[in-house]
Design an enzyme around this catalytic site. Structure first.
Site, PDB file in Angstrom:
ATOM      1  N   THR A  48       0.141   3.371 -12.493  1.00  0.00           N
ATOM      2  CA  THR A  48      -1.251   3.189 -12.918  1.00  0.00           C
ATOM      3  C   THR A  48      -1.380   3.343 -14.429  1.00  0.00           C
ATOM      4  O   THR A  48      -1.940   2.479 -15.112  1.00  0.00           O
ATOM      5  CB  THR A  48      -2.153   4.212 -12.205  1.00  0.00           C
ATOM      6  OG1 THR A  48      -1.984   4.092 -10.796  1.00  0.00           O
ATOM      7  CG2 THR A  48      -3.616   3.963 -12.551  1.00  0.00           C
ATOM      8  N   TYR A 111      -5.454  -4.388  -1.514  1.00  0.00           N
ATOM      9  CA  TYR A 111      -6.617  -5.270  -1.670  1.00  0.00           C
ATOM     10  C   TYR A 111      -7.628  -5.068  -0.538  1.00  0.00           C
ATOM     11  O   TYR A 111      -8.822  -4.908  -0.772  1.00  0.00           O
ATOM     12  CB  TYR A 111      -6.192  -6.735  -1.733  1.00  0.00           C
ATOM     13  CG  TYR A 111      -7.373  -7.660  -1.893  1.00  0.00           C
ATOM     14  CD1 TYR A 111      -7.986  -7.833  -3.134  1.00  0.00           C
ATOM     15  CD2 TYR A 111      -7.893  -8.343  -0.800  1.00  0.00           C
ATOM     16  CE1 TYR A 111      -9.085  -8.658  -3.277  1.00  0.00           C
ATOM     17  CE2 TYR A 111      -8.994  -9.177  -0.939  1.00  0.00           C
ATOM     18  CZ  TYR A 111      -9.587  -9.334  -2.182  1.00  0.00           C
ATOM     19  OH  TYR A 111     -10.676 -10.147  -2.317  1.00  0.00           O
ATOM     20  N   TYR A 141       2.328   6.568  -2.499  1.00  0.00           N
ATOM     21  CA  TYR A 141       1.414   6.839  -3.612  1.00  0.00           C
ATOM     22  C   TYR A 141      -0.014   6.949  -3.094  1.00  0.00           C
ATOM     23  O   TYR A 141      -0.594   5.975  -2.610  1.00  0.00           O
ATOM     24  CB  TYR A 141       1.549   5.707  -4.636  1.00  0.00           C
ATOM     25  CG  TYR A 141       0.866   5.912  -5.968  1.00  0.00           C
ATOM     26  CD1 TYR A 141       0.219   7.100  -6.304  1.00  0.00           C
ATOM     27  CD2 TYR A 141       0.886   4.897  -6.922  1.00  0.00           C
ATOM     28  CE1 TYR A 141      -0.387   7.271  -7.530  1.00  0.00           C
ATOM     29  CE2 TYR A 141       0.287   5.055  -8.162  1.00  0.00           C
ATOM     30  CZ  TYR A 141      -0.355   6.239  -8.458  1.00  0.00           C
ATOM     31  OH  TYR A 141      -0.966   6.392  -9.684  1.00  0.00           O
ATOM     32  N   LYS A 171       3.373  10.944  -4.183  1.00  0.00           N
ATOM     33  CA  LYS A 171       2.641  11.284  -5.399  1.00  0.00           C
ATOM     34  C   LYS A 171       1.173  11.371  -5.023  1.00  0.00           C
ATOM     35  O   LYS A 171       0.579  10.386  -4.571  1.00  0.00           O
ATOM     36  CB  LYS A 171       2.827  10.224  -6.488  1.00  0.00           C
ATOM     37  CG  LYS A 171       2.003  10.553  -7.749  1.00  0.00           C
ATOM     38  CD  LYS A 171       2.057   9.473  -8.810  1.00  0.00           C
ATOM     39  CE  LYS A 171       1.164   9.866  -9.994  1.00  0.00           C
ATOM     40  NZ  LYS A 171       1.104   8.816 -11.032  1.00  0.00           N
TER      41      LYS A 171
END
Length: 296
Positions: A48, A111, A141, A171
């Site tokens: 990110t 999405y 993630y 994470k």
């Protein structure tokens, strides 16, 4: 209990850009080496903070290639390979493995929102099964505030049951302390890595495996010191001071302009203007904002 993998301090590395918004290879390789020299156990590129979803597959592959070719050990690299298309996630992950990079951070397909755990399990399973490589280690993630697709504890349990040697960590960038603790307690041997710098210290006594954070672009040495010395009473004052600096850096950069702020501070520290660029729709700070951030 199985040794946690991965474990340590990993930087969610920012990506410097050229004038046409492509990754600047030279600046990035230098930054990666600098982070490792400052104490990072590895670098989580193309996440990110690294603006990965603004880059093409070719750009992502090229950045990983030049980093390895530039002398950074593949064992210290943890690229993001999860994208919306399963076939492209497989492609990026196979490419990483071909370079000797065995551990990846993998977003779920992001999405479509409101999808079920069955759908997410099917997506991760499809990737793992079609790659079919025993070397692969996947860190899932969890960043629901950005992806809109949370990773539930039940999904983790299913993935761990089916792929215990492959799905080895998560994470957690939710910033939710209780969620971190619940995962650490529920999944012994599973590497929980926090994405929130200030949470590393309070989570270490509870068994957190480490961190993958954005602010480590600016304070890698302090985070590494906290990680390595938190349990040593003789270093208590130094750990507290390092933690205070980490919190200060986090507080002055956190928010909707976090990446712009981090890149501005790297540019100010290095004198390299390539760090000031962000790929639209993200925008750089104005000159006045840059000056205020730097305290000048």
């Amino acid at each position: 209990m199985t040794s946690l993998h991965p474990r340590g301090v990993f930087c969610a590395a920012a990506t410097p850009l050229t004038a046409d918004y492509a990754p600047d290879h030279t600046l990035f390789v230098a930054h990666t080496k600098r982070l490792i020299a400052q104490g990072c156990d590895g670098v989580a590129l193309l996440g990110t903070t690294g603006e990965a979803n603004s880059f093409s597959l070719a750009q992502r592959k090229s950045l990983l290639e030049v980093t390895v070719e530039g002398g950074v050990s593949p064992e210290k690299l943890m690229p993001g390979t999860g994208v919306a298309a399963i076939s492209e996630t497989i492609d990026l992950t196979k490419h990483a493995l071909s370079l000797g990079v065995n551990t990846v951070v993998m977003l779920p397909p992001f999405y479509y929102k409101g999808v079920t755990d069955d759908g997410l399990f099917a997506a991760y399973s499809e990737v793992i099964e079609r790659i079919g490589d025993a070397r692969l280690r996947v860190v899932v993630y969890h960043i629901p505030q950005v992806s809109g697709v949370p990773i539930s504890h039940n999904l983790i349990e299913r993935l761990r049951t089916r792929y215990p040697e492959t799905v080895t960590g998560i994470k957690d960038s939710s910033g939710d302390l209780a969620n971190h603790v619940a995962m650490i307690e529920r999944f012994p041997g599973f590497a929980v890595l926090t994405g929130a710098d200030p949470l590393l210290l309070p989570l270490l006594p509870k068994g957190v495996a480490g961190c993958i954070t954005a602010t480590s672009n600016l304070c890698a040495a302090d985070l590494a010191f906290v990680y390595r010395h938190y349990a040593d009473p003789s270093h208590a004052d130094e750990v507290a001071a390092a933690q205070a600096r980490v919190v200060t850096e986090r507080e002055r950069t956190v928010g909707p302009r976090q990446m712009a702020a981090i890149k501005t501070l790297i540019a100010q520290a290095t004198g390299e203007d390539g760090w000031l660029r962000l790929c639209p729709p993200l925008m750089a700070l104005t000159t006045d904002q840059q000056r205020a951030l730097g305290g000048g």
